[in-house]
Design an enzyme around this catalytic site. Structure first.
Site, PDB file in Angstrom:
ATOM      1  N   HIS A 155      58.742  48.928  16.890  1.00  0.00           N
ATOM      2  CA  HIS A 155      58.726  49.822  15.725  1.00  0.00           C
ATOM      3  C   HIS A 155      58.876  51.303  16.106  1.00  0.00           C
ATOM      4  O   HIS A 155      59.635  52.042  15.482  1.00  0.00           O
ATOM      5  CB  HIS A 155      57.424  49.616  14.938  1.00  0.00           C
ATOM      6  CG  HIS A 155      57.541  49.951  13.492  1.00  0.00           C
ATOM      7  ND1 HIS A 155      56.905  49.256  12.504  1.00  0.00           N
ATOM      8  CD2 HIS A 155      58.235  50.926  12.856  1.00  0.00           C
ATOM      9  CE1 HIS A 155      57.201  49.785  11.332  1.00  0.00           C
ATOM     10  NE2 HIS A 155      58.006  50.795  11.518  1.00  0.00           N
ATOM     11  N   LYS A 174      59.036  43.931  12.747  1.00  0.00           N
ATOM     12  CA  LYS A 174      58.827  44.922  13.824  1.00  0.00           C
ATOM     13  C   LYS A 174      57.450  44.794  14.459  1.00  0.00           C
ATOM     14  O   LYS A 174      56.460  44.535  13.771  1.00  0.00           O
ATOM     15  CB  LYS A 174      59.008  46.346  13.268  1.00  0.00           C
ATOM     16  CG  LYS A 174      60.284  46.508  12.474  1.00  0.00           C
ATOM     17  CD  LYS A 174      60.559  47.929  12.037  1.00  0.00           C
ATOM     18  CE  LYS A 174      61.652  47.948  10.987  1.00  0.00           C
ATOM     19  NZ  LYS A 174      61.162  47.737   9.612  1.00  0.00           N
ATOM     20  N   TYR A 232      53.767  47.071   7.431  1.00  0.00           N
ATOM     21  CA  TYR A 232      54.030  47.317   6.005  1.00  0.00           C
ATOM     22  C   TYR A 232      53.155  46.431   5.104  1.00  0.00           C
ATOM     23  O   TYR A 232      53.047  46.687   3.903  1.00  0.00           O
ATOM     24  CB  TYR A 232      55.486  47.024   5.627  1.00  0.00           C
ATOM     25  CG  TYR A 232      56.551  47.816   6.341  1.00  0.00           C
ATOM     26  CD1 TYR A 232      56.267  49.018   6.986  1.00  0.00           C
ATOM     27  CD2 TYR A 232      57.868  47.348   6.362  1.00  0.00           C
ATOM     28  CE1 TYR A 232      57.266  49.719   7.643  1.00  0.00           C
ATOM     29  CE2 TYR A 232      58.871  48.056   7.006  1.00  0.00           C
ATOM     30  CZ  TYR A 232      58.563  49.225   7.654  1.00  0.00           C
ATOM     31  OH  TYR A 232      59.563  49.906   8.291  1.00  0.00           O
ATOM     32  N   ASP A 271      64.235  43.703   5.318  1.00  0.00           N
ATOM     33  CA  ASP A 271      63.608  44.418   6.419  1.00  0.00           C
ATOM     34  C   ASP A 271      62.112  44.542   6.152  1.00  0.00           C
ATOM     35  O   ASP A 271      61.699  45.101   5.131  1.00  0.00           O
ATOM     36  CB  ASP A 271      64.238  45.811   6.532  1.00  0.00           C
ATOM     37  CG  ASP A 271      63.676  46.589   7.706  1.00  0.00           C
ATOM     38  OD1 ASP A 271      64.182  46.397   8.821  1.00  0.00           O
ATOM     39  OD2 ASP A 271      62.724  47.361   7.512  1.00  0.00           O
TER      40      ASP A 271
END
Ligand code: A2P
Length: 328
Positions: free
Chosen positions: A126, A93, A63, A58
């Site tokens: 997201h 996302k 990130y 994921d």
């Protein structure tokens, strides 16, 4: 990173996504690290996770882990750890500053380029909000939050799936109410809603709603995301969970993950520590007793990720209740 010896893990149960027929391990590996770490650390952790048997990863644009994940996949193939990318299930996302109808396709192309992949298995919105265009900083500036135009963004997500850029599409951090808003017009319904899920926030209502609509719930922060900006140590420090763990000779983390598996939910767990990523896999050859499950079921409920980050008295969401549509 710890030196966890590399053993063959017990088989991780899988879920087949009806929208794509793709197999997804129900215990996925999270790549969001906080405090932030270097790409080399992320890549090394992912490679070790692949060695241990994790196949579901994921990530998210925000990130900063798409590139190291892509690099780890290339290396895993060259080392012969996996034969091809098809053996993996990869989720990314759409970041909030790309949550505009015309920015979704460029955003997924950017993520695919970062990941060096031709397709994602799952692409999620997201958060149910937009940020001013062009804002790509880690974290959310409250004054930059604007309401999302669900119709144009979801329609563009559907286009991503039609074009084969992702096998399935879904959402993250959506309440029942916001999910119902999407379902009211969607031509392709969301395959997944990824939300916080742990013994202290068991999402009973949302899971019922998702089950009734054929939407898979995938849980993030199964351990309460201790040590991060968005989590707390309440889960790992919970006395009831500690007692159950001590009685069974397991860790609290293992109790949480085993419980999630028995609840039938998919979860994403993050550890970049070799020993702990191995420990988190050692949950498939024992079970919780009825009494233990009942005690966990009775724990008082409160979110670790409260939504405070998105709330401002002059902003789009004035209260936490408003952000979650009263589902708090
Ligand atoms: P670390 O990466 O140092 O192991 P969540 O999956 O709920 O988001 O929680 C992630 C946090 O929990 C990370 O800080 C991670 O730290 C820590 N963590 C992961 N696995 C374990 C474990 N088995 N025991 C204790 N802490 C863990």
């Amino acid at each position: 990173m710890g030196s966890g010896s590399e053993t063959t893990c017990l088989t991780i149960p899988e879920h087949v996504l009806t929208s794509s027929g793709r197999r997804m391990q129900r215990l996925g590996f999270g790549t969001a690290a906080y405090p932030l770490v270097t790409p080399e650390v992320t890549k090394a952790a992912i490679l070790q996770a692949i060695k241990l048997g994790y196949r579901h990863f994921d990530t998210a644009y925000i990130y900063g882990s798409e590139q190291p994940l892509g690099d780890a996949i290339v290396e895993a193939i060259s080392l012969g750890l996996i034969k091809s990318r098809d053996e993996l299930f990869i989720t990314s996302k759409l970041w909030c500053s790309d949550a505009y109808g015309d920015l979704v396709l460029p955003a997924i192309h950017r993520s695919l380029q970062n990941l060096k992949l031709e397709y994602l298995d799952l692409y999620l919105i997201h958060f149910p909000l937009s940020l001013e265009r062009g804002l790509y900083e880690f974290g959310v500036r409250k004054e930059a939050i604007v309401p999302m135009d669900f119709v144009s963004v979801w329609t563009a997500m559907e286009e991503c799936q039609r074009l084969g850029l992702t096998k399935s599409i879904g959402i993250s951090n959506f309440s029942c109410k916001k999910l119902a808003d999407i379902l009211a017009f969607a031509k392709i319904p969301p395959a997944v809603n990824q939300v916080e899920f742990n013994p202290l926030w068991n999402q009973k209502k949302l899971r019922e709603f998702c089950n009734a609509n054929g939407i898979l719930v995938i849980g993030y922060s199964p351990l309460g995301a201790s040590g991060t900006l968005w989590g707390s140590n309440q889960v790992l420090e919970n006395e009831v969970l500690k007692e159950i763990a001590d009685t069974k000779g397991k860790t609290v983390a293992q109790i949480c993950l085993r419980w999630a598996m028995e609840e039938g939910v998919g979860v994403i767990v993050k550890s970049f520590n070799g020993e702990r990523m191995k420990q988190n896999l050692e949950i498939f050859d024992w079970s919780l007793s009825e009494e233990e499950s009942k005690r966990i079921d009775q724990l008082p409920q409160s979110r670790c990720s409260t939504g405070e980050l998105f709330v401002d008295e002059h902003g789009t969401f004035k209260t936490v209740e408003e952000f979650w549509d009263g589902e708090v």
